[in-house]
Design an enzyme around this catalytic site. Structure first.
Site, PDB file in Angstrom:
ATOM      1  N   CYS A 116       0.859  -1.347  -0.001  1.00 27.45           N
ATOM      2  CA  CYS A 116      -0.078  -0.068  -0.007  1.00 27.45           C
ATOM      3  C   CYS A 116       0.841   1.173  -0.146  1.00 27.45           C
ATOM      4  CB  CYS A 116      -0.983  -0.066   1.209  1.00 27.45           C
ATOM      5  SG  CYS A 116      -1.745   1.443   1.457  1.00 27.45           S
ATOM      6  N   TRP A 150      -7.413  -7.288   4.838  1.00 24.14           N
ATOM      7  CA  TRP A 150      -6.155  -7.510   5.170  1.00 24.14           C
ATOM      8  C   TRP A 150      -5.916  -8.559   6.285  1.00 24.14           C
ATOM      9  CZ3 TRP A 150      -3.285  -5.795   1.477  1.00 24.14           C
ATOM     10  CH2 TRP A 150      -3.367  -4.513   1.042  1.00 24.14           C
ATOM     11  N   ARG A 166     -14.565   0.863   5.530  1.00 23.59           N
ATOM     12  CA  ARG A 166     -13.675  -0.042   5.062  1.00 23.59           C
ATOM     13  C   ARG A 166     -12.562  -0.256   5.950  1.00 23.59           C
ATOM     14  NH1 ARG A 166     -14.620  -1.320  -0.945  1.00 23.59           N
ATOM     15  NH2 ARG A 166     -12.751  -2.401  -0.714  1.00 23.59           N
ATOM     16  N   THR A 220      -9.002  -0.084   6.145  1.00 21.17           N
ATOM     17  CA  THR A 220      -7.637   0.321   5.298  1.00 21.17           C
ATOM     18  C   THR A 220      -6.517   0.421   6.009  1.00 21.17           C
ATOM     19  OG1 THR A 220      -8.329   2.712   5.633  1.00 21.17           O
ATOM     20  CG2 THR A 220      -9.138   1.648   3.378  1.00 21.17           C
ATOM     21  N   GLU A 277      -5.643   7.979   8.323  1.00 20.00           N
ATOM     22  CA  GLU A 277      -5.406   8.709   7.226  1.00 20.00           C
ATOM     23  C   GLU A 277      -3.971   9.114   7.324  1.00 20.00           C
ATOM     24  OE1 GLU A 277      -6.876   9.979   4.509  1.00 20.00           O
ATOM     25  OE2 GLU A 277      -4.762  10.823   4.096  1.00 20.00           O
ATOM     26  N   SER A 278      -3.356   8.566   6.109  1.00 12.83           N
ATOM     27  CA  SER A 278      -1.862   8.638   6.031  1.00 12.83           C
ATOM     28  C   SER A 278      -1.245   9.941   5.868  1.00 12.83           C
ATOM     29  CB  SER A 278      -1.378   7.856   4.710  1.00 12.83           C
ATOM     30  OG  SER A 278      -1.900   8.136   3.552  1.00 12.83           O
ATOM     31  N   TYR A 334      -4.295   4.352  -9.784  1.00 16.93           N
ATOM     32  CA  TYR A 334      -5.537   3.680  -9.277  1.00 16.93           C
ATOM     33  C   TYR A 334      -6.713   3.979 -10.081  1.00 16.93           C
ATOM     34  CZ  TYR A 334      -3.301   1.781  -4.985  1.00 16.93           C
ATOM     35  OH  TYR A 334      -2.639   0.934  -4.211  1.00 16.93           O
TER      36      TYR A 334
HETATM   37  N1  LIG Z   1      -7.099   7.664   2.710  1.00 22.06           N
HETATM   38  C1  LIG Z   1      -6.435   6.568   3.129  1.00 22.06           C
HETATM   39  C2  LIG Z   1      -6.524   5.338   1.997  1.00 22.06           C
HETATM   40  C3  LIG Z   1      -5.995   4.256   2.400  1.00 22.06           C
HETATM   41  C4  LIG Z   1      -6.233   3.131   1.331  1.00 22.06           C
HETATM   42  O1  LIG Z   1      -6.842   3.374   0.365  1.00 22.06           O
HETATM   43  N2  LIG Z   1      -5.456   1.965   1.665  1.00 22.06           N
HETATM   44  C5  LIG Z   1      -5.947   0.700   0.814  1.00 22.06           C
HETATM   45  C6  LIG Z   1      -4.539  -0.068   0.493  1.00 22.06           C
HETATM   46  S1  LIG Z   1      -3.464   0.828  -0.469  1.00 22.06           S
HETATM   47  C7  LIG Z   1      -6.599  -0.187   1.671  1.00 22.06           C
HETATM   48  O2  LIG Z   1      -6.222  -0.546   2.730  1.00 22.06           O
HETATM   49  N3  LIG Z   1      -7.715  -0.809   0.974  1.00 22.06           N
HETATM   50  C8  LIG Z   1      -8.563  -1.871   1.606  1.00 22.06           C
HETATM   51  C9  LIG Z   1      -9.990  -1.686   1.422  1.00 22.06           C
HETATM   52  O3  LIG Z   1     -10.204  -0.682   0.814  1.00 22.06           O
HETATM   53  O4  LIG Z   1     -10.526  -2.422   1.911  1.00 22.06           O
HETATM   54  C10 LIG Z   1      -4.959   6.758   3.455  1.00 22.06           C
HETATM   55  O5  LIG Z   1      -4.217   7.490   2.588  1.00 22.06           O
HETATM   56  O6  LIG Z   1      -4.567   6.473   4.694  1.00 22.06           O
END
Ligand SMILES: N[C@@H](CCC(=O)N[C@@H](CS)C(=O)NCC(=O)O)C(=O)O
Length: 334
Positions: free
Chosen positions: A78, A111, A144, A146, A162-163, A209
Site C-alpha cells: 500500500c 487484510w 472499510r 484500510t 489517514e496517511s 489507481y
Molecule cells: N485515505 C487512506 C487510504 C488508504 C487506502 O486506500 N488503503 C488501501 C490499500 S492501498 C486499503 O487498505 N484498502 C483496503 C480496502 O479498501 O478494503 C490513506 O491515505 O491513509
C-alpha cells in the site's frame, strides 16, 4: 433477502464493516462515479499525536508523543501506508513506534496478519484481520478497513487512519524525543508543498489507481493522460540537476512521489495499464528514485515481493492470479 444484503443495501456496497461486523466478501473498488471513475473512501479516525497531547488540526487531544506508546499497522503493497512507514524511518522513529505488516494478498475478510515472509502476527492486539482493529476501536464502525492504522497501545484505540495526517504528525510531534532536525514541511515551502502534493495525489498517486480500476475506456484514458503528463512534468523539473523536488532539501512531496515511483514498473505499468513507458526509461526520475532508495533505511520500507504478489492477486484485474516473474520475484522454476 439475507441480513447482510439489507445492510449492504442501506450502507452501499463499499462498506465492508457495518456496525463493527464484517459483511460480504472483500472487493477492491471503493466507489465509482457515473462515468466509471474510481473514488477513494475518506478516512474516519482523525486524531493527532502532538508533542504535548493538545488537539491537532482535527479530532480530540490526549495523544501525546511518547516512546513505545504507538503502533503502526501497514501493508507493504500500500503506497499510503508506506508513506507513513518511510517518514517513520526518515524521522528516526523506528525504535519509538512499533510496527506490524499484514500479508500482501487480500482475503475475503480484507487484510490478514500471518506467516507470509515480511508480514507477521499482530503482537499488539492478537487479531487475525485488520478489520478487527477497527472494531476494537469502535464497536459500531462502518466503513472499510484500510491501511495504514496508527494505534494507541495505552488508550487501546485508533489515533488516525489517514496517511496524510500520520505523515504530518510523525514529521513534527516526536522531535523532542528523537532530536531529529529533518523537517519535511519547512515553513517557507508549505504552500508550494501543499499545491504540489494535491497535484501528485490527483494525477499520480491516485491517478494510477484511476487508470487501473477504470470501468470505461474514457475513464481509463483520462487517468492515463494525467499520469504520464505528470511524470513528464516531473522528469522536466529534475532537469536542472536538483536532488529533490524542491532542490536540496527532502520534503513531504518527495515522500509522496517515491511511493508511487517505486511501485510503477513492477505493478502499475502492467496491472494498471500505465504502459506508455517504465520509470526505468525516464533517466532523471530513475536516478531520483535510486537517490531516495540509497538514503539510510529507505530500502527496508520497500518490499517488491509484497508489492508484486499483492497487486497481481487482485482478481478483478487479474483473474488468473498469475504473478509476473522478474524484479522482486524468485527465478523461474521451470
Ligand atoms: N485515505 C487512506 C487510504 C488508504 C487506502 O486506500 N488503503 C488501501 C490499500 S492501498 C486499503 O487498505 N484498502 C483496503 C480496502 O479498501 O478494503 C490513506 O491515505 O491513509
Amino acid at each position: 433477502m439475507s441480513a447482510d444484503k439489507v445492510l449492504v443495501g442501506i450502507f452501499g456496497r463499499d462498506n465492508l464493516l457495518v456496525n463493527g461486523q464484517w459483511v460480504g466478501k472483500w472487493h477492491p473498488v471503493q466507489a465509482k462515479d457515473d462515468q466509471g471513475r474510481f473514488i477513494r473512501q475518506t478516512s474516519s479516525f482523525r486524531n493527532f499525536i502532538t508533542a504535548d497531547g493538545s488537539p491537532g488540526d482535527t479530532g480530540d487531544g490526549g495523544f501525546a508523543a511518547e516512546a513505545d506508546r504507538y503502533h503502526l499497522y501497514v501493508a507493504f503493497i500500500c503506497p499510503w501506508a508506506c508513506r507513513t512507514l518511510l517518514v517513520r524511518t526518515l524521522k528516526g522513529l523506528d525504535d519509538l513506534i512499533s510496527l506490524s505488516a499484514v500479508e500482501p494478498v487480500l482475503t475475503d475478510q480484507g487484510w490478514r496478519f500471518g506467516p507470509y515472509p515480511g508480514a507477521g502476527p499482530d503482537r499488539v492486539n492478537g487479531v487475525t484481520y485488520l478489520h478487527q482493529i477497527y472494531s476494537l476501536a469502535d464497536a459500531q464502525y462502518t466503513g472499510r478497513a484500510t491501511t495504514p492504522v496508527l494505534w494507541d497501545k495505552r488508550r487501546r484505540t485508533i489515533v488516525n487512519n489517514e496517511s496524510a495526517d500520520i505523515v504530518c504528525m510523525l514529521n513534527s510531534a516526536f522531535d523532542k524525543l528523537t532530536g531529529s532536525r529533518l523537517d519535511l514541511r519547512p515553513e517557507p515551502l508549505q504552500d508550494e508543498i501543499d499545491t504540489l502534493n494535491r497535484r501528485l495525489y490527483e494525477d499520480l498517486n491516485n491517478g494510477v489507481y484511476q487508470a487501473g480500476f477504470a470501468s470505461s475506456q474514457t475513464a481509463y484514458e483520462e487517468a492515463y493522460a494525467k499520469v504520464f503528463n505528470m511524470l513528464d512534468e516531473l522528469e522536466e523539473r529534475l532537469g536542472d540537476g536538483r536532488n529533490y523536488l524542491f532542490g536540496g532539501a527532502l520534503t513531504e512531496s518527495d515522500v509522496r512521489l517515491f511511493v508511487t515511483l517505486v511501485r510503477f514498473d513492477v505493478a502499475y505499468h502492467g496491472l494498471f495499464k500505465c504502459n506508455r513507458n517504465l520509470i526505468a526509461q525516464m533517466p532523471r526520475l530513475s536516478a531520483y528514485l535510486e537517490r531516495l532508495l540509497a538514503l539510510p533505511g529507505v530500502d527496508e520500507t520497500v518490499n517488491l515481493t509484497h508489492i508484486k504478489a499483492g497487486y497481481y492477486s487482485i482478481k478483478e484485474l487479474n483473474p488468473t492470479g498469475i504473478v509476473p516473474l522478474g524484479p522482486g520475484m524468485p527465478a523461474a522454476t521451470i
